[in-house]
Write a protein that holds these residues in place. Structure first.
Motif, PDB file in Angstrom:
ATOM      1  N   TYR A  68     -65.478  77.478  67.906  1.00  0.00           N
ATOM      2  CA  TYR A  68     -64.915  78.903  67.378  1.00  0.00           C
ATOM      3  C   TYR A  68     -63.652  78.987  66.964  1.00  0.00           C
ATOM      4  N   MET A  69     -62.705  78.593  67.781  1.00  0.00           N
ATOM      5  CA  MET A  69     -61.227  78.746  67.426  1.00  0.00           C
ATOM      6  C   MET A  69     -60.989  78.051  66.244  1.00  0.00           C
ATOM      7  N   ASP A  70     -61.431  76.963  65.783  1.00  0.00           N
ATOM      8  CA  ASP A  70     -61.206  76.350  64.653  1.00  0.00           C
ATOM      9  C   ASP A  70     -61.930  76.766  63.630  1.00  0.00           C
ATOM     10  N   ASP A  71     -63.060  77.218  63.617  1.00  0.00           N
ATOM     11  CA  ASP A  71     -63.994  77.628  62.585  1.00  0.00           C
ATOM     12  C   ASP A  71     -64.519  78.888  62.601  1.00  0.00           C
ATOM     13  N   GLY A  72     -64.170  79.710  63.670  1.00  0.00           N
ATOM     14  CA  GLY A  72     -64.878  81.098  63.588  1.00  0.00           C
ATOM     15  C   GLY A  72     -64.113  81.922  62.912  1.00  0.00           C
ATOM     16  N   CYS A  73     -65.052  83.017  62.811  1.00  0.00           N
ATOM     17  CA  CYS A  73     -64.419  84.280  61.687  1.00  0.00           C
ATOM     18  C   CYS A  73     -64.448  85.384  62.777  1.00  0.00           C
ATOM     19  N   ALA A  74     -63.213  86.130  62.655  1.00  0.00           N
ATOM     20  CA  ALA A  74     -63.314  87.466  63.614  1.00  0.00           C
ATOM     21  C   ALA A  74     -63.944  88.623  62.704  1.00  0.00           C
ATOM     22  N   GLY A  75     -64.724  89.346  63.444  1.00  0.00           N
ATOM     23  CA  GLY A  75     -65.318  90.576  62.808  1.00  0.00           C
ATOM     24  C   GLY A  75     -66.333  91.034  63.659  1.00  0.00           C
ATOM     25  N   ARG A  76     -67.474  91.748  63.185  1.00  0.00           N
ATOM     26  CA  ARG A  76     -68.417  92.441  63.940  1.00  0.00           C
ATOM     27  C   ARG A  76     -69.724  91.509  64.488  1.00  0.00           C
ATOM     28  N   ALA A  77     -69.454  90.297  64.109  1.00  0.00           N
ATOM     29  CA  ALA A  77     -70.498  89.359  64.552  1.00  0.00           C
ATOM     30  C   ALA A  77     -69.866  88.120  64.647  1.00  0.00           C
ATOM     31  N   PHE A  78     -70.697  87.001  65.399  1.00  0.00           N
ATOM     32  CA  PHE A  78     -70.237  85.674  65.722  1.00  0.00           C
ATOM     33  C   PHE A  78     -70.625  84.848  64.420  1.00  0.00           C
ATOM     34  N   VAL A  79     -69.658  84.321  63.674  1.00  0.00           N
ATOM     35  CA  VAL A  79     -69.760  83.567  62.698  1.00  0.00           C
ATOM     36  C   VAL A  79     -68.882  82.325  62.883  1.00  0.00           C
ATOM     37  N   ILE A  80     -69.571  81.213  62.513  1.00  0.00           N
ATOM     38  CA  ILE A  80     -69.036  79.857  62.621  1.00  0.00           C
ATOM     39  C   ILE A  80     -68.919  79.289  61.047  1.00  0.00           C
ATOM     40  N   SER A  81     -67.989  79.038  60.364  1.00  0.00           N
ATOM     41  CA  SER A  81     -68.137  78.521  59.115  1.00  0.00           C
ATOM     42  C   SER A  81     -68.591  77.185  59.201  1.00  0.00           C
ATOM     43  N   SER A  82     -69.765  76.703  58.805  1.00  0.00           N
ATOM     44  CA  SER A  82     -70.322  75.383  58.745  1.00  0.00           C
ATOM     45  C   SER A  82     -70.749  74.793  57.463  1.00  0.00           C
ATOM     46  N   GLU A  83     -69.762  75.190  56.448  1.00  0.00           N
ATOM     47  CA  GLU A  83     -70.198  74.645  55.235  1.00  0.00           C
ATOM     48  C   GLU A  83     -70.137  72.923  54.921  1.00  0.00           C
ATOM     49  N   GLY A  84     -69.469  72.419  55.940  1.00  0.00           N
ATOM     50  CA  GLY A  84     -69.168  70.933  56.019  1.00  0.00           C
ATOM     51  C   GLY A  84     -70.679  70.221  56.538  1.00  0.00           C
ATOM     52  N   PHE A  85     -71.591  70.940  56.752  1.00  0.00           N
ATOM     53  CA  PHE A  85     -72.731  70.520  57.369  1.00  0.00           C
ATOM     54  C   PHE A  85     -73.873  70.723  56.387  1.00  0.00           C
TER      55      PHE A  85
END
Length: 180
Positions: A145-162
């Motif tokens: 999450y610290m690497d690919d997470g996004c701060a905001g109103r929801a739990f978001v992880i960028s996973s475009e590499g998969f």
């Protein structure tokens, strides 16, 4: 080399002088045997491999890890670096720059090690992630999450590499194991 056995001490020399270097902890052949996945080092490696780290391996050598972040994340990267260097030789990157903005960054690269080999397939497009994700715990998730997470109103992880199948595996693990 044919006569080496697990438990034998191996000392390194230099090509220039041929003299043995003094080392704090001798490397014992067989020390590279994988530890259980509850190990803090393994979780940092797993979270990093799922996140921003690059794990590379050439056919004729063991894998290594390469990672860089923006200067604002120096303290976080130094924390990871301290854990990773418990088992790997790591070197800070000199003159690291963002490939997108050209701004200075901080980073490190490890030496080649059989310990890193198990993380290589994580980014292979057509391979399942399940063997690796079965080991993911809260620390590994936090690193990811610290690497690919996004701060905001929801739990978001960028996973475009998969790919899509891998993303479905990620969703299932997050839902089943972490109720996310």
């Amino acid at each position: 080399a044919k006569e080496l056995r697990a438990g034998d001490m191996v000392l390194g020399g230099t090509r220039m002088t041929g003299k043995l270097k003094a080392i704090k902890k001798p490397y014992l052949l067989g020390d590279y045997v994988e530890k259980p996945s509850t190990d803090r080092w393994d979780q940092v490696m797993l979270g990093s491999a799922l996140g921003d780290a690059g794990i590379y391996r050439k056919k004729w050598n063991n894998a290594y890890i390469y990672e860089q972040h923006c200067v604002a994340q120096t303290e976080y990267l130094e924390w990871k670096w301290a854990i990773i260097r418990d088992k790997l030789r790591v070197t800070p990157l000199k003159n690291a720059k963002s490939g997108y903005t050209g701004k200075p960054q901080v980073g490190y690269v490890s030496g080649n090690s059989p310990l890193v080999n198990k993380y290589v397939p994580i980014r292979v497009k057509d391979q399942t992630l399940t063997p690796h994700l079965q080991d993911l715990d809260a620390l590994g998730l936090a690193v990811w999450y610290m690497d690919d997470g996004c701060a905001g109103r929801a739990f978001v992880i960028s996973s475009e590499g998969f790919n899509e199948t891998q993303n479905q595996e990620l969703v299932a693990i997050l839902k089943d194991r972490f109720q996310i």
